[in-house]
Design a protein around this motif. Structure first.
Motif, short mmCIF file in Angstrom:
data_model
loop_
_atom_site.label_atom_id
_atom_site.label_comp_id
_atom_site.label_asym_id
_atom_site.label_seq_id
_atom_site.Cartn_x
_atom_site.Cartn_y
_atom_site.Cartn_z
N PRO A 133 18.44 106.74 177.32
CA PRO A 133 18.23 108.25 177.72
C PRO A 133 17.77 109.12 176.64
O PRO A 133 17.91 108.85 175.36
CB PRO A 133 19.49 108.56 178.19
N VAL A 134 16.89 109.99 176.97
CA VAL A 134 16.24 111.00 175.79
C VAL A 134 17.38 111.59 175.46
O VAL A 134 18.30 111.96 175.92
CB VAL A 134 15.39 111.84 176.64
N GLY A 135 16.96 111.85 174.05
CA GLY A 135 18.03 112.39 173.23
C GLY A 135 19.14 111.30 172.38
O GLY A 135 20.04 111.83 171.59
N GLN A 136 19.24 110.16 172.96
CA GLN A 136 20.27 109.10 172.26
C GLN A 136 19.55 108.25 171.47
O GLN A 136 18.14 108.25 171.39
CB GLN A 136 20.91 108.52 173.52
N TRP A 137 20.25 107.46 170.45
CA TRP A 137 19.63 106.68 169.54
C TRP A 137 20.31 105.50 169.58
O TRP A 137 21.58 105.48 169.95
CB TRP A 137 19.33 107.58 168.27
N THR A 138 19.97 104.44 168.74
CA THR A 138 20.51 102.98 168.48
C THR A 138 20.30 102.48 167.25
O THR A 138 19.43 102.99 166.58
CB THR A 138 20.00 102.22 169.72
N GLN A 147 18.96 96.14 155.45
CA GLN A 147 18.12 97.18 156.00
C GLN A 147 18.91 97.70 157.25
O GLN A 147 19.52 96.79 157.95
CB GLN A 147 16.91 96.72 156.36
N ILE A 148 18.78 98.97 157.36
CA ILE A 148 19.34 99.28 158.71
C ILE A 148 18.17 100.06 159.60
O ILE A 148 17.45 100.69 158.97
CB ILE A 148 20.47 100.44 158.39
N SER A 149 17.97 99.86 160.88
CA SER A 149 17.29 100.53 161.34
C SER A 149 17.68 101.33 162.82
O SER A 149 18.62 101.01 163.34
CB SER A 149 16.20 99.57 162.30
N ILE A 150 17.24 102.65 163.11
CA ILE A 150 17.67 103.25 164.22
C ILE A 150 16.33 103.54 164.87
O ILE A 150 15.35 103.86 164.17
CB ILE A 150 18.46 104.44 163.70
N ALA A 151 16.52 103.88 166.14
CA ALA A 151 15.48 104.32 167.01
C ALA A 151 15.83 105.05 168.01
O ALA A 151 17.02 105.22 168.53
CB ALA A 151 14.52 103.03 167.72
N LEU A 178 23.47 109.00 158.79
CA LEU A 178 22.44 108.79 160.05
C LEU A 178 22.98 109.47 161.06
O LEU A 178 22.11 109.99 161.81
CB LEU A 178 23.14 107.35 160.41
N GLU A 179 24.15 110.04 161.35
CA GLU A 179 24.38 110.94 162.54
C GLU A 179 23.66 112.34 162.29
O GLU A 179 23.48 112.77 163.36
CB GLU A 179 25.90 111.14 162.74
N ASN A 180 24.13 112.86 161.42
CA ASN A 180 23.70 114.25 160.93
C ASN A 180 22.41 114.65 160.54
O ASN A 180 22.00 115.76 160.79
CB ASN A 180 24.95 115.04 160.02
N ASP A 181 21.75 113.65 159.92
CA ASP A 181 20.41 114.20 159.56
C ASP A 181 19.21 113.10 159.99
O ASP A 181 18.30 113.72 160.44
CB ASP A 181 20.57 113.74 157.76
N MET A 182 19.45 111.67 159.88
CA MET A 182 18.50 110.77 160.07
C MET A 182 18.04 110.78 161.97
O MET A 182 16.97 110.83 162.13
CB MET A 182 18.55 109.37 159.66
N ALA A 183 19.16 110.71 162.49
CA ALA A 183 19.17 110.51 164.15
C ALA A 183 18.25 112.04 164.52
O ALA A 183 17.65 111.99 165.28
CB ALA A 183 20.31 110.60 164.73
#
Length: 202
Positions: A133-138, A147-151, A178-183
Motif C-alpha cells: 500500500p502507498v506509504g509503506q516500505w519493505t 547490504q540492506i535494501s528498502i523500497a 531506517l525508520e526515522n530518516d531513510m524510509a
C-alpha cells in the motif's frame, strides 16, 4: 542484440548457437543491423556500434525516466552513500529502469553487477515494494554483501506498477535511521517521482 552481452565480438556461428536460429536467419538480422548502423563486422567477427546507445536513451525516455527523475535517484544515493533504483513490474520480478550510485559506491570493486535493464527476483525489496500500500516500505537483507535494501511503491500512474528503493551498507542502516530518516526520504522520493511522471503524461 542481447546475445552480444555474453560475447562482445561473436562470430556468426557463435551468435547462431546463442540464439538458436539458423545461420542464414541470423545473418539476415545482422546485415539489417549493419545497414542501419547498429552492428559492424571485422573479419569474421561482429560487434554492436555506439549507435545502439540511441536505442537505450529512446527506451529511457519512453519509460519516463527523465533527467529530473535521475536527479531524485542521485540525491537519494548521495544522501545515504548507497545505490538507488527505480523499478517497474516484470514477469520475473522487477526490472531496473533507473539507477544512481553515490561516489563511494562507484569506487567499490563489486556492486552486485546490477544495471539498468537488470531483473531482480520477487524476493528483492524493489519487487516486494511494487505491491505494498502507498506509504509503506519493505526491507531485504543481503548478508553476503553486507547490504540492506528498502523500497516503497510509487503511487500508481495509469496501469504501471513502480517502486523506488535504496541499497546501503549495513553500517549505514541502523534501525532508528531506517525508520526515522531513510524510509521517509524514500517515500518523499516516490511522491516526487510520481509528480514528475504525471507531468510527463499530460
Amino acid at each position: 542484440m542481447r546475445a552480444f552481452r555474453a560475447n562482445g565480438r561473436p562470430t556468426l556461428a557463435e551468435l547462431s548457437r546463442a540464439v538458436d536460429l539458423p545461420h542464414a536467419t541470423v545473418l539476415r538480422f545482422l546485415q539489417t543491423l549493419e545497414e542501419e548502423g547498429y552492428a559492424a563486422r571485422q573479419d569474421s567477427r561482429w560487434r554492436l556500434t555506439p549507435l545502439v546507445f540511441e536505442l537505450g536513451f529512446a527506451a529511457m525516455e519512453s519509460l519516463g525516466v527523465s533527467e529530473a527523475i535521475q536527479d531524485v535517484l542521485q540525491g537519494l544515493a548521495d544522501a545515504y552513500s548507497g545505490t538507488s533504483n527505480l523499478g517497474e513490474s516484470h514477469s520475473d520480478g522487477v526490472i531496473i529502469i533507473g539507477r544512481a550510485m553515490a561516489p563511494a559506491e562507484r569506487r567499490r570493486l563489486v556492486v552486485m553487477n546490477l544495471r539498468v535493464g537488470s531483473v531482480l527476483p520477487p524476493a528483492s525489496a524493489l519487487a516486494q515494494g511494487l505491491d505494498l500500500p502507498v506509504g509503506q516500505w519493505t526491507r531485504f537483507d543481503y548478508p553476503d554483501s553486507n547490504q540492506i535494501s528498502i523500497a516503497t511503491p510509487i503511487p500508481q500512474i495509469d496501469s504501471r506498477r513502480l517502486s523506488v528503493g535504496i541499497s546501503v551498507d549495513a553500517s549505514e542502516a541502523t534501525d532508528g535511521r531506517l525508520e526515522n530518516d531513510m524510509a521517509p526520504a524514500l517515500q518523499h522520493a516516490a511522491d516526487t517521482i510520481k509528480g514528475i511522471l504525471r507531468i510527463g503524461t499530460v
